[in-house]
Design a protein around this motif. Sequence first.
Motif, PDB file in Angstrom:
ATOM      1  N   LEU A   1       4.371   9.454  -4.013  1.00 39.49           N
ATOM      2  CA  LEU A   1       4.067   8.326  -3.140  1.00 39.49           C
ATOM      3  C   LEU A   1       4.959   8.249  -1.909  1.00 39.49           C
ATOM      4  O   LEU A   1       6.136   8.580  -1.945  1.00 39.49           O
ATOM      5  N   MET A   2       4.362   7.783  -0.814  1.00 42.81           N
ATOM      6  CA  MET A   2       5.090   7.405   0.390  1.00 42.81           C
ATOM      7  C   MET A   2       4.800   5.917   0.599  1.00 42.81           C
ATOM      8  O   MET A   2       3.659   5.485   0.507  1.00 42.81           O
ATOM      9  N   GLY A   3       5.839   5.164   0.924  1.00 42.43           N
ATOM     10  CA  GLY A   3       5.619   3.746   1.160  1.00 42.43           C
ATOM     11  C   GLY A   3       6.741   2.932   0.553  1.00 42.43           C
ATOM     12  O   GLY A   3       7.768   3.486   0.170  1.00 42.43           O
ATOM     13  N   PRO A   4       6.589   1.666   0.489  1.00 43.20           N
ATOM     14  CA  PRO A   4       5.354   0.912   0.665  1.00 43.20           C
ATOM     15  C   PRO A   4       5.068   0.598   2.136  1.00 43.20           C
ATOM     16  O   PRO A   4       5.961   0.604   2.974  1.00 43.20           O
ATOM     17  N   TYR A   5       3.809   0.313   2.400  1.00 35.95           N
ATOM     18  CA  TYR A   5       3.346  -0.099   3.720  1.00 35.95           C
ATOM     19  C   TYR A   5       2.697  -1.461   3.589  1.00 35.95           C
ATOM     20  O   TYR A   5       2.134  -1.800   2.554  1.00 35.95           O
ATOM     21  N   ALA A   6       2.748  -2.231   4.659  1.00 32.46           N
ATOM     22  CA  ALA A   6       2.213  -3.591   4.640  1.00 32.46           C
ATOM     23  C   ALA A   6       0.696  -3.621   4.697  1.00 32.46           C
ATOM     24  O   ALA A   6       0.072  -4.561   4.191  1.00 32.46           O
ATOM     25  N   THR A   7       0.086  -2.591   5.307  1.00 30.69           N
ATOM     26  CA  THR A   7      -1.368  -2.571   5.439  1.00 30.69           C
ATOM     27  C   THR A   7      -1.931  -1.231   4.981  1.00 30.69           C
ATOM     28  O   THR A   7      -1.235  -0.217   4.968  1.00 30.69           O
ATOM     29  N   ARG A   8      -3.207  -1.242   4.656  1.00 33.09           N
ATOM     30  CA  ARG A   8      -3.900  -0.007   4.273  1.00 33.09           C
ATOM     31  C   ARG A   8      -3.880   0.984   5.443  1.00 33.09           C
ATOM     32  O   ARG A   8      -3.685   2.178   5.250  1.00 33.09           O
ATOM     33  N   GLU A   9      -4.073   0.489   6.655  1.00 32.60           N
ATOM     34  CA  GLU A   9      -4.097   1.355   7.834  1.00 32.60           C
ATOM     35  C   GLU A   9      -2.758   2.080   8.026  1.00 32.60           C
ATOM     36  O   GLU A   9      -2.730   3.271   8.329  1.00 32.60           O
TER      37      GLU A   9
ATOM     38  N   LYS B   1       1.622   0.073  -6.686  1.00 28.92           N
ATOM     39  CA  LYS B   1       2.165   1.351  -7.164  1.00 28.92           C
ATOM     40  C   LYS B   1       1.490   1.710  -8.472  1.00 28.92           C
ATOM     41  O   LYS B   1       1.741   1.110  -9.497  1.00 28.92           O
ATOM     42  N   ARG B   2       0.607   2.709  -8.408  1.00 22.93           N
ATOM     43  CA  ARG B   2      -0.112   3.132  -9.612  1.00 22.93           C
ATOM     44  C   ARG B   2       0.279   4.535 -10.052  1.00 22.93           C
ATOM     45  O   ARG B   2       0.047   4.905 -11.187  1.00 22.93           O
ATOM     46  N   SER B   3       0.829   5.325  -9.150  1.00 21.61           N
ATOM     47  CA  SER B   3       1.160   6.717  -9.459  1.00 21.61           C
ATOM     48  C   SER B   3       2.666   6.895  -9.566  1.00 21.61           C
ATOM     49  O   SER B   3       3.436   5.968  -9.323  1.00 21.61           O
ATOM     50  N   GLN B   4       3.074   8.117  -9.882  1.00 21.72           N
ATOM     51  CA  GLN B   4       4.497   8.419 -10.005  1.00 21.72           C
ATOM     52  C   GLN B   4       5.163   8.398  -8.628  1.00 21.72           C
ATOM     53  O   GLN B   4       4.558   8.771  -7.626  1.00 21.72           O
TER      54      GLN B   4
ATOM     55  N   TYR C   1       0.843  -1.185   0.000  1.00 17.62           N
ATOM     56  CA  TYR C   1       0.000   0.000   0.000  1.00 17.62           C
ATOM     57  C   TYR C   1       0.880   1.236   0.000  1.00 17.62           C
ATOM     58  O   TYR C   1       1.943   1.255   0.616  1.00 17.62           O
ATOM     59  N   TRP C   2       0.413   2.253  -0.689  1.00 16.54           N
ATOM     60  CA  TRP C   2       1.149   3.494  -0.838  1.00 16.54           C
ATOM     61  C   TRP C   2       0.237   4.655  -0.485  1.00 16.54           C
ATOM     62  O   TRP C   2      -0.968   4.614  -0.766  1.00 16.54           O
ATOM     63  N   TYR C   3       0.796   5.712   0.094  1.00 17.21           N
ATOM     64  CA  TYR C   3       0.032   6.929   0.348  1.00 17.21           C
ATOM     65  C   TYR C   3       0.405   7.946  -0.714  1.00 17.21           C
ATOM     66  O   TYR C   3       1.578   8.264  -0.895  1.00 17.21           O
ATOM     67  N   ASN C   4      -0.597   8.446  -1.420  1.00 19.58           N
ATOM     68  CA  ASN C   4      -0.366   9.418  -2.479  1.00 19.58           C
ATOM     69  C   ASN C   4      -0.488  10.818  -1.877  1.00 19.58           C
ATOM     70  O   ASN C   4      -1.560  11.210  -1.408  1.00 19.58           O
ATOM     71  N   THR C   5       0.614  11.555  -1.859  1.00 23.16           N
ATOM     72  CA  THR C   5       0.635  12.881  -1.235  1.00 23.16           C
ATOM     73  C   THR C   5      -0.076  13.937  -2.075  1.00 23.16           C
ATOM     74  O   THR C   5      -0.424  14.998  -1.561  1.00 23.16           O
ATOM     75  N   ARG C   6      -0.311  13.652  -3.319  1.00 30.69           N
ATOM     76  CA  ARG C   6      -1.012  14.602  -4.188  1.00 30.69           C
ATOM     77  C   ARG C   6      -2.528  14.457  -4.033  1.00 30.69           C
ATOM     78  O   ARG C   6      -3.243  15.431  -3.879  1.00 30.69           O
ATOM     79  N   THR C   7      -3.009  13.217  -4.024  1.00 28.39           N
ATOM     80  CA  THR C   7      -4.450  12.966  -3.949  1.00 28.39           C
ATOM     81  C   THR C   7      -4.932  12.708  -2.521  1.00 28.39           C
ATOM     82  O   THR C   7      -6.138  12.715  -2.273  1.00 28.39           O
ATOM     83  N   HIS C   8      -3.987  12.436  -1.618  1.00 26.81           N
ATOM     84  CA  HIS C   8      -4.298  12.103  -0.215  1.00 26.81           C
ATOM     85  C   HIS C   8      -5.122  10.818  -0.120  1.00 26.81           C
ATOM     86  O   HIS C   8      -5.966  10.680   0.762  1.00 26.81           O
ATOM     87  N   GLN C   9      -4.848   9.900  -1.026  1.00 25.34           N
ATOM     88  CA  GLN C   9      -5.531   8.617  -1.054  1.00 25.34           C
ATOM     89  C   GLN C   9      -4.529   7.484  -0.908  1.00 25.34           C
ATOM     90  O   GLN C   9      -3.363   7.619  -1.290  1.00 25.34           O
TER      91      GLN C   9
END
Length: 56
Positions: free
Chosen positions: A24-32, A17-20, A4-12
């Motif tokens: 992105l921040m990550g990867p993380y093991a869980t959505r939480e 890895k779908r974005s540039q 899981y990745w946190y997108n700093t542009r969309t805040h989602q």
Amino acid sequence: MAEYWYNTRTHQVEEGKRSQWADLMGPYATREEAEHALDRARRRTEAWDAEEAQDR
């Protein structure tokens, strides 16, 4: 295993890895974990700043 990745542009959170990389921040093991990426980064920065202030 999913990452899981946190997108700093969309805040989602993104699964996989779908974005540039620059967005992105990550990867993380869980959505939480990804949902709390900014909080975690803020706490680390505050801790580093406190450490640096003590060293002065």
